[in-house]
Design a protein around this motif. Structure first.
Motif, mmCIF file in Angstrom:
data_model
loop_
_atom_site.group_PDB
_atom_site.id
_atom_site.type_symbol
_atom_site.label_atom_id
_atom_site.label_comp_id
_atom_site.label_asym_id
_atom_site.label_seq_id
_atom_site.Cartn_x
_atom_site.Cartn_y
_atom_site.Cartn_z
ATOM 1 N N PHE A 144 90.002 99.515 58.258
ATOM 2 C CA PHE A 144 90.180 98.108 58.624
ATOM 3 C C PHE A 144 91.186 97.954 59.762
ATOM 4 O O PHE A 144 91.063 97.063 60.588
ATOM 5 C CB PHE A 144 90.603 97.291 57.400
ATOM 6 C CG PHE A 144 89.439 96.784 56.584
ATOM 7 C CD1 PHE A 144 88.408 97.641 56.219
ATOM 8 C CD2 PHE A 144 89.366 95.463 56.193
ATOM 9 C CE1 PHE A 144 87.328 97.188 55.475
ATOM 10 C CE2 PHE A 144 88.290 94.991 55.452
ATOM 11 C CZ PHE A 144 87.267 95.858 55.084
ATOM 12 N N GLN A 147 89.894 98.138 63.217
ATOM 13 C CA GLN A 147 89.287 96.873 63.666
ATOM 14 C C GLN A 147 90.307 95.724 63.652
ATOM 15 O O GLN A 147 89.920 94.561 63.776
ATOM 16 C CB GLN A 147 88.109 96.507 62.750
ATOM 17 C CG GLN A 147 87.064 97.603 62.605
ATOM 18 C CD GLN A 147 86.387 97.948 63.908
ATOM 19 O OE1 GLN A 147 86.210 97.070 64.769
ATOM 20 N NE2 GLN A 147 86.013 99.212 64.082
ATOM 21 N N PHE A 149 91.727 94.430 61.244
ATOM 22 C CA PHE A 149 91.423 93.566 60.106
ATOM 23 C C PHE A 149 90.476 92.430 60.494
ATOM 24 O O PHE A 149 90.527 91.334 59.930
ATOM 25 C CB PHE A 149 92.713 93.074 59.451
ATOM 26 C CG PHE A 149 93.585 94.216 59.006
ATOM 27 C CD1 PHE A 149 93.344 94.874 57.806
ATOM 28 C CD2 PHE A 149 94.617 94.684 59.815
ATOM 29 C CE1 PHE A 149 94.119 95.970 57.424
ATOM 30 C CE2 PHE A 149 95.391 95.775 59.433
ATOM 31 C CZ PHE A 149 95.142 96.418 58.229
ATOM 32 N N PHE A 150 89.616 92.722 61.476
ATOM 33 C CA PHE A 150 88.502 91.855 61.841
ATOM 34 C C PHE A 150 88.925 90.426 62.180
ATOM 35 O O PHE A 150 88.178 89.478 61.946
ATOM 36 C CB PHE A 150 87.457 91.850 60.717
ATOM 37 C CG PHE A 150 86.926 93.215 60.407
ATOM 38 C CD1 PHE A 150 85.918 93.776 61.179
ATOM 39 C CD2 PHE A 150 87.437 93.967 59.354
ATOM 40 C CE1 PHE A 150 85.431 95.054 60.897
ATOM 41 C CE2 PHE A 150 86.960 95.239 59.065
ATOM 42 C CZ PHE A 150 85.949 95.784 59.847
ATOM 43 N N LEU A 186 90.634 89.516 52.746
ATOM 44 C CA LEU A 186 90.302 90.924 52.941
ATOM 45 C C LEU A 186 89.767 91.569 51.663
ATOM 46 O O LEU A 186 88.872 92.414 51.721
ATOM 47 C CB LEU A 186 91.534 91.686 53.436
ATOM 48 C CG LEU A 186 92.024 91.321 54.839
ATOM 49 C CD1 LEU A 186 93.355 91.999 55.130
ATOM 50 C CD2 LEU A 186 90.990 91.706 55.895
ATOM 51 N N ASP A 189 86.994 88.022 50.164
ATOM 52 C CA ASP A 189 86.538 86.892 50.973
ATOM 53 C C ASP A 189 86.806 85.575 50.253
ATOM 54 O O ASP A 189 85.970 84.677 50.212
ATOM 55 C CB ASP A 189 85.051 87.001 51.317
ATOM 56 C CG ASP A 189 84.610 85.916 52.308
ATOM 57 O OD1 ASP A 189 85.339 85.689 53.296
ATOM 58 O OD2 ASP A 189 83.544 85.285 52.093
ATOM 59 N N GLU A 264 80.920 91.943 55.469
ATOM 60 C CA GLU A 264 81.275 93.350 55.589
ATOM 61 C C GLU A 264 82.776 93.533 55.832
ATOM 62 O O GLU A 264 83.285 94.648 55.694
ATOM 63 C CB GLU A 264 80.492 94.000 56.728
ATOM 64 C CG GLU A 264 78.998 94.051 56.489
ATOM 65 C CD GLU A 264 78.267 94.752 57.627
ATOM 66 O OE1 GLU A 264 78.955 95.303 58.516
ATOM 67 O OE2 GLU A 264 77.026 94.745 57.616
ATOM 68 N N THR A 265 83.452 92.455 56.184
ATOM 69 C CA THR A 265 84.879 92.515 56.519
ATOM 70 C C THR A 265 85.750 92.356 55.276
ATOM 71 O O THR A 265 86.843 91.797 55.334
ATOM 72 C CB THR A 265 85.227 91.422 57.533
ATOM 73 O OG1 THR A 265 84.842 90.143 56.990
ATOM 74 C CG2 THR A 265 84.480 91.644 58.831
ATOM 75 N N THR A 266 85.265 92.836 54.137
ATOM 76 C CA THR A 266 86.045 92.799 52.894
ATOM 77 C C THR A 266 86.086 94.189 52.286
ATOM 78 O O THR A 266 85.162 95.000 52.451
ATOM 79 C CB THR A 266 85.441 91.823 51.855
ATOM 80 O OG1 THR A 266 84.121 92.272 51.526
ATOM 81 C CG2 THR A 266 85.390 90.406 52.399
ATOM 82 N N ARG A 270 83.008 97.110 51.161
ATOM 83 C CA ARG A 270 83.126 98.548 51.423
ATOM 84 C C ARG A 270 82.959 99.350 50.142
ATOM 85 O O ARG A 270 82.294 100.398 50.122
ATOM 86 C CB ARG A 270 84.486 98.842 52.069
ATOM 87 C CG ARG A 270 84.627 100.239 52.638
ATOM 88 C CD ARG A 270 86.019 100.427 53.252
ATOM 89 N NE ARG A 270 86.087 101.633 54.058
ATOM 90 C CZ ARG A 270 86.275 102.856 53.572
ATOM 91 N NH1 ARG A 270 86.419 103.014 52.269
ATOM 92 N NH2 ARG A 270 86.315 103.901 54.375
#
Length: 532
Positions: A144, A147, A149-150, A186, A189, A264-266, A270
């Protein structure tokens, strides 16, 4: 109530007597053991040195003894042996180079079975559950961070600036909520868990701390039968409530994942995708496996709140009390960012901001005691026998005040990271200082027990701190009657093992009318992406 207190007292007396008898029987064995070479404060029979300890400022007692007995000394409390270290090189010698022996965790008496897991990764002993969770969290955090943390930190920071603009008097509680919202986004969501994350974290920290339940100091009280034991009853309710909350968040996230509705950002996404790659397409799990995963993700959420909100509060305090450094940081932000809010991409170009943040965490340690390590087997170290079970305290408050490394340690000096004449200076300034590497990383622990959250601390502290300085002037408040500046104790904290400040007066004023408009405009822009 008085009758209950008398009953509890008399139930505790036998446990105290057994402890005293055990202590007396051990004296003969101690007389035959190798002589101790480490100095330390005078010890008293049975209790050791506990009667004059300030439970709400234990680290200051340890600093006073370090000044008297040196950078490594012994003490004990109710039969528990401690080795206290106040020097970074000595700490690394025992906790890093001998990490295979000194990486256990001490029993926190007011918690149930935390050493076996799976609820609190940082408090477990080293075993398969600890290894599985730590391996997964390490990989997830690194992935993460690549990135940044998006963008979750930037989006939530835009909200934070807006609520700060609308009601600056509540800044203290808003900081905790802000950290909780980021971690909730994170993990699951679900930023709506922000306030509850802060509340749950506060209850947990209280149970972990010497300043918390009396059983953390007088351990025999824990042996009182459950039906008459208020400490056991409270902890059973607290932990059951926390685990049920974590499990519910996990199950909701799983349902959303199976419906294709979980970003997908959680970290949950993953984890679930990893299960599917292993062949568990429908994510059918036994309850014990759900508890394992929900505790791993829940604790990651909790620790991300408690390790960031306190340091951020101290940073605001430092900016308020040191307006010259606030101005230097703002000039740097204006030069690099202009009319836009700083992001993680600006970090290499804002060394003054990073120095101000780093120095705030040194000046007022978030974990002044450090996190205790426990010796896992009898061994000789520096000519002295260290028994299995001995607790090693590398005291952060003391290490941050070694004058050879940190000249004028009681005062706030960000220039110690910016000017070559200071021992802590490192190049290049496009990289240092930071919370990921370099000097002062003892804040995050040692060896096999190093905290896995340096990357999120680095990003969140930087973005939030720089954004607040971009948007606001922080100033000391005055008494409305006398017009005098309001004085306050800069060391007043909640006394937990990880500190937050007590509420303190601090004014927040938008730097201009235009900046106030920009704060609200960027908040409106991200409202659709925020889960309230």
């Amino acid at each position: 109530m008085e009758g209950l207190r008398i009953i509890i007292f008399y139930l505790a007396v036998p446990s105290l007597l057994f402890s005293a008898i055990g202590q007396i029987l051990s004296w003969r064995k101690r007389a035959l053991a190798p002589k101790k070479v480490f100095p330390g404060p005078t010890q008293f029979p049975v209790v050791g040195r506990v009667h004059d300890i300030n439970r709400h400022g234990f680290w200051k007692d340890l600093k006073r003894w370090a000044d008297q007995y040196g950078p490594v000394y012994r003490t004990s409390m109710m039969g528990q042996e401690f080795i206290v270290i106040s020097d970074i090189k000595i700490a690394e010698e025992i906790l890093v180079k001998r990490g295979h022996i000194y990486s256990g965790r001490a029993q926190v008496r007011a918690l149930y079975d935390h050493k076996s897991g799976p609820a609190y990764l940082a408090l477990m002993d080293r075993h398969d559950t600890w290894m599985r969770q730590r391996k997964w969290v390490h990989a997830a955090m690194a992935d993460f961070h690549r990135q940044h943390f998006f963008g979750a930190i930037e989006r939530e920071t835009k909200r934070f600036l807006a609520v700060l603009l609308m009601d600056p008097a509540k800044f203290h509680s808003y900081i905790r909520e802000h950290s909780g919202r980021i971690m909730g986004r994170l993990a699951w969501d679900d930023a709506t868990q922000g306030n509850y994350s802060g509340y749950s974290a506060d209850r947990t920290l209280d149970q972990m701390s010497i300043s918390g339940p009396m059983v953390n100091v007088l351990e025999p009280l824990w042996k009182i039968p459950h039906a008459l034991n208020p400490w056991r009853k409270y902890e059973r309710e607290r932990e059951d409530t926390q685990r049920a909350w974590w499990l519910n968040c996990y199950k909701v996230a799983k349902k959303r994942y199976l419906q294709g509705d979980l970003p997908e950002t959680t970290w949950c996404h993953r984890y679930f995708s990893g299960l599917q790659k292993q062949g568990n397409v429908e994510l059918v799990e036994e309850l014990k496996d759900e508890i394992f995963a929900s505790c791993m993700l829940g604790f990651q959420n909790l620790v991300g709140v408690i390790t960031i909100c306190g340091p951020m509060q101290f940073f605001f305090m430092a900016m308020e009390l040191n307006p010259e450094w606030q101005k230097k940081a703002q000039e740097e932000i204006d030069r690099v960012c202009g009319d836009r809010m700083p992001t993680t991409a600006d970090s290499p170009n804002l060394p003054t901001v990073r120095a101000c943040l780093k120095e705030a965490l040194r000046w007022r340690s978030g974990t002044p005691l450090g996190v205790p390590h426990q010796c896992e087997e009898d061994n000789m170290w520096r000519g002295e026998l260290v028994k299995k079970g001995t607790i090693i305290l590398a005291v952060e408050w003391n290490i941050n005040r070694v004058p050879e490394m940190y000249p004028d340690p009681e005062n706030y000096h960000p220039e110690r990271y910016l000017e070559k004449s200071w021992p802590t200076y490192m190049e290049p300034l496009s990289r240092y200082p930071n919370f990921r590497e370099g000097v002062g990383m003892h804040t995050f622990g040692f060896g096999r027990r190093t905290c896995l959250g340096q990357h999120i601390v680095d990003d969140e502290m930087f973005v939030t701190g720089a954004a607040v300085l971009w948007g606001f002037n922080l100033y000391r408040k005055k008494c409305p009657l006398t017009g005098e500046l309001i004085e306050f104790d800069t060391e007043a904290t909640n006394a937990h093992v990880i500190l937050e400040t007590k509420p303190f007066p601090c004014g927040f004023e938008p730097r201009s009318a235009k900046r106030a408009e920009q704060i609200m405009a960027q908040f409106v822009d991200v409202q659709g992406e925020l889960r309230f």
